[in-house]
Design a protein around this motif. Structure first.
Motif, short mmCIF file in Angstrom:
data_model
loop_
_atom_site.label_atom_id
_atom_site.label_comp_id
_atom_site.label_asym_id
_atom_site.label_seq_id
_atom_site.Cartn_x
_atom_site.Cartn_y
_atom_site.Cartn_z
N SER A 88 57.30 40.25 65.15
CA SER A 88 58.24 40.56 64.08
C SER A 88 57.60 40.36 62.71
O SER A 88 57.78 41.16 61.79
CB SER A 88 59.49 39.70 64.21
N LEU A 89 56.80 39.27 62.58
CA LEU A 89 56.11 39.00 61.31
C LEU A 89 55.05 40.06 61.02
O LEU A 89 54.87 40.48 59.87
CB LEU A 89 55.48 37.61 61.36
N ILE A 90 54.34 40.49 62.07
CA ILE A 90 53.34 41.55 61.91
C ILE A 90 54.01 42.82 61.40
O ILE A 90 53.52 43.48 60.48
CB ILE A 90 52.62 41.83 63.26
N LEU A 91 55.16 43.13 61.98
CA LEU A 91 55.89 44.34 61.59
C LEU A 91 56.40 44.24 60.16
O LEU A 91 56.37 45.23 59.40
CB LEU A 91 57.04 44.59 62.57
N ASP A 92 56.87 43.06 59.77
CA ASP A 92 57.31 42.87 58.38
C ASP A 92 56.17 43.10 57.40
O ASP A 92 56.36 43.70 56.34
CB ASP A 92 57.85 41.43 58.19
N GLU A 93 54.99 42.61 57.76
CA GLU A 93 53.82 42.78 56.91
C GLU A 93 53.38 44.24 56.84
O GLU A 93 52.93 44.73 55.80
CB GLU A 93 52.67 41.93 57.47
N MET A 94 53.57 44.95 57.93
CA MET A 94 53.05 46.31 58.06
C MET A 94 53.98 47.38 57.52
O MET A 94 53.55 48.32 56.84
CB MET A 94 52.80 46.57 59.56
N ALA A 95 55.27 47.27 57.80
CA ALA A 95 56.20 48.41 57.70
C ALA A 95 56.43 48.90 56.28
O ALA A 95 56.39 48.14 55.31
CB ALA A 95 57.53 48.04 58.33
N HIS A 96 56.68 50.20 56.19
CA HIS A 96 57.07 50.80 54.90
C HIS A 96 58.56 50.52 54.64
O HIS A 96 59.32 50.21 55.56
CB HIS A 96 56.82 52.32 54.92
N ARG A 97 58.96 50.65 53.39
CA ARG A 97 60.38 50.56 53.02
C ARG A 97 60.67 51.68 52.03
O ARG A 97 60.89 51.44 50.84
CB ARG A 97 60.70 49.19 52.41
N LEU A 98 60.61 52.88 52.52
CA LEU A 98 60.75 54.07 51.68
C LEU A 98 62.08 54.07 50.92
O LEU A 98 63.14 53.91 51.52
CB LEU A 98 60.65 55.33 52.55
N GLN A 99 61.99 54.21 49.60
CA GLN A 99 63.19 54.26 48.76
C GLN A 99 63.07 55.43 47.80
O GLN A 99 62.05 55.59 47.11
CB GLN A 99 63.35 52.96 47.96
N LEU A 100 64.13 56.22 47.73
CA LEU A 100 64.11 57.41 46.89
C LEU A 100 63.94 57.06 45.42
O LEU A 100 63.28 57.79 44.67
CB LEU A 100 65.39 58.23 47.11
#
Length: 667
Positions: A88-100
């Protein structure tokens, strides 16, 4: 082995798309209104984009990741809950958070920046239309070429402008450390991955499942660079297979009917990082990505970088590409969630597909007149009279077009005017005095007094100029290999010439994009192109040069000369190296020091031999030919040199062909 009549298969035969300057409208209307406009992209099967929190939940609960979590827990002795928390921590570090809202901010600021930097940004309209259709039918993978940091910014900017779904982009972890900017990139679609995973099974599982989840569900186009990193030489780099394997796997396992692979070719009339790249190739450490560094780089906004072209290629259907080459039933032998190593046939398919996709990128690169001028100036280090340079540029233009170059030459303009405009844009690299044009290799700054510093200054200019010549190398490469082979073979027999061609092709397979297994095809293509120009005749058993072919063959031999000289320098350095325990880390500094001594002694004039990229590629060739081998000694890798074999290769590269037969036996 060879067909007597050789069928053409060159891109010169295909129709080129029309281009539109996307900055033209931006110069006439409000950037703020443009950034805040209604954005309604066409989506894959009308699917509503997934929120970042939902995407994370899908990835963490996937059968594949749960299987790997249990595996890692069993192997490490940690509880499954602890391993799941780490995932879960790896994914938090990795993931995008696309915002318009962030996209709109970038749309506004990039519009301002691009209008300052570029005279025009030209995009092929038909390519955009093809992409609009492709994103509705199947998940899309965007594969841009990578010559500048500007590439991924421009890609997202153009997709927003054309009402296309915004991509999620694989970015290096070093960008994440940039204060404020890193999070801005994350909110514009970047997801951050380590440069290497080592043997971290959990990290690989989280990463691969994250990418495959986005692709399987069609949440957004996935974008990454096949070359893995920016090309500091502006030649295409040998493609990396990791991410390509990940995006193909859902198709192999029958989870997707098809995937559209879209090669994108991005070309610059003048490269922003030009001198930075040259210094990196000469051993100056790459500046660390930082927000302060970005702010200091604002001075580039006062420079003129000419025009930029972005060519969206035809979507390549993975289903069509794999037909008859991949037996997908092999993936039914195990449940889909269980990881499987690619089989030999799958690995070969991946390798072949990657090389062909990069070749498509190369063939769709839009080349400006300066690449021709740079090529001629590098071949004439003492300079040329402007009138003769103009004449030679016009000759080279016709040769390049005959070989299939995608050349952007201004219509209805005299060649002299085109050359003058190009020289003006790149005036920092050259000097024009009394009608004589020469690379600016003599005017070292006054505070640089040592001979070594003078060579460094000269090499920066030469390598900067070479980065433009390199952009057109793919056009001349195969005929140039044939020209050098004809010169070296000292024989008209087709088999002898082909053997030399095949040797050179193998030697330079890390240097250029040469598709594995295409040696005969490349040879026949080179023969066809030179026959078409009337340079030679190809008979059943002989290749005969025409009376008018000398100048063309001499030019083509000169195209490869810096690489031949550079590889010879590496071979000579290894033969004369007295340290029997030369480590892999010591190799580049040792060769650079050796080449510098040769230049200072007047025994070498080729500054390109100082390039770390060329030196690494030469070492890779020697390792592949088993003239050098790596031996692990403690925590270091030592290079063990077979000096007889290396010396033999050096002689062969120098045209002493009697040594060729034993070398060919090892290929």
């Amino acid at each position: 082995m060879f067909s007597v009549f050789i069928q053409p298969r060159h891109p010169v035969l295909k129709k080129r798309d029309d281009f539109e300057d996307v900055l033209e409208e931006r110069r006439r209307s409000s950037d703020l209104r443009y950034a805040l406009r209604c954005y309604t992209p066409t989506l894959y099967k009308g699917l509503v984009p997934c929120k970042a929190s939902m995407l994370k939940s899908i990835v963490l609960q996937s059968d594949h990741l749960q299987y790997v979590i249990k595996q890692v827990s069993s192997e490490s002795g940690d509880s499954a809950e602890c391993v799941a928390e780490e995932a879960s921590l790896i994914l938090d570090e990795m993931a995008h958070r696309l915002q318009l809202s962030t996209i709109r901010f970038f749309a506004f600021t990039l519009s301002k920046a691009f209008k300052r930097l570029f005279r025009s940004v030209c995009v092929n309209e038909e390519g955009i239309q093809r992409l609009q259709q492709a994103v509705q039918e199947h998940p899309v993978v965007l594969l841009p070429s990578h010559r500048s940091y500007m590439d991924f910014l421009m890609m997202s900017y153009l997709l927003y402008m054309c009402d296309l779904p915004l991509p999620v982009i694989a970015a290096g972890m070093d960008f994440m450390s940039m204060k404020f900017v890193g999070e801005m990139l994350r909110m514009s679609g970047a997801f951050f991955i380590r440069r290497s995973f080592g043997g971290d099974k959990l990290y690989w599982a989280v990463f691969s499942e994250y990418v495959k989840t986005m692709l399987r569900n069609g949440y957004a186009p996935v974008e990454f660079f096949l070359e893995g990193t920016r090309s500091r030489t502006c030649k295409s780099l040998t493609p990396k297979m990791g991410l390509l394997n990940i995006v193909m796997e859902p198709f192999f396992k029958g989870e997707l009917f098809d995937v559209n692979l879209v090669p994108v070719s991005i070309s610059y009339e003048r490269i922003l990082e030009e001198s930075l790249y040259a210094r990196e190739l000469l051993g100056v450490p790459k500046p660390k990505e930082s927000t302060s560094g970005l702010l200091k780089a604002r001075r580039v906004l006062s420079e003129d970088y000419g025009s930029m072209h972005v060519y969206f290629g035809h979507p390549v259907s993975l289903r069509s590409l794999a037909e008859g080459k991949i037996n997908r039933s092999q993936y039914n032998l195990l449940p889909r969630y269980i990881p499987q190593k690619p089989r030999v046939d799958t690995h070969e398919f991946l390798n072949d597909a990657a090389f062909r996709l990069v070749r498509i990128q190369e063939e769709n690169m839009v080349l400006k007149p300066w690449v021709l001028i740079a090529t001629l100036l590098l071949q004439n280090p003492d300079g040329l009279e402007l009138s003769f340079l103009t004449e030679q540029t016009d000759w080279l233009r016709h040769l390049a077009l005959a070989f299939g170059a995608f050349l952007d030459w201004p219509n209805h303009e005299a060649c002299s005017e085109v050359v003058s405009c190009s020289l003006a844009l790149h005036r920092h690299l050259l000097s024009v005095s009394a009608g004589h044009v020469q690379l600016n290799v003599t005017d070292a700054p006054q505070d640089e007094t040592t001979p070594e510093e003078a060579v460094f200054h000269r090499a920066v200019v030469v390598l900067s100029c070479a980065s433009y010549r390199n952009q057109i190398l793919h056009v001349f490469l195969r005929p140039a290999l044939l020209a050098v082979a004809m010169q070296s073979a000292n024989s008209n027999r087709k088999d002898d010439v082909y053997n030399c061609f095949n040797f050179l092709r193998n030697m330079f397979s890390n240097e250029f994009i040469l598709c594995p297994g295409d040696s005969v095809q490349d040879f026949e293509e080179a023969c066809y192109l030179l026959m078409k120009r009337g340079v030679l005749q190809v008979l059943e058993h002989e290749i005969v040069m025409s009376a008018s072919g000398h100048s063309t063959l001499a030019f083509l031999c000169s195209v490869l000369d810096p690489f031949l000289q550079g590889y010879q320098v590496v071979c000579r350095c290894l033969c004369e190296e007295t340290n029997e325990n030369l480590t892999e880390k010591e190799f580049i500094p040792a060769v650079r020091s050796f080449a510098l001594k040769l230049i200072l002694a007047g025994r070498l004039k080729c500054c390109e031999a100082l390039s770390s990229d060329l030196q690494k590629n030469a070492l890779a060739a020697l390792l592949r030919l088993k003239a050098v081998r790596k031996v692990k000694v403690g925590d270091q890798v030592t290079l063990k040199v077979n000096k007889i074999a290396v010396n033999s290769l050096e002689d062969t590269l120098g045209g002493k062909i009697p040594t060729l037969k034993p070398i060919l036996a090892r290929l």
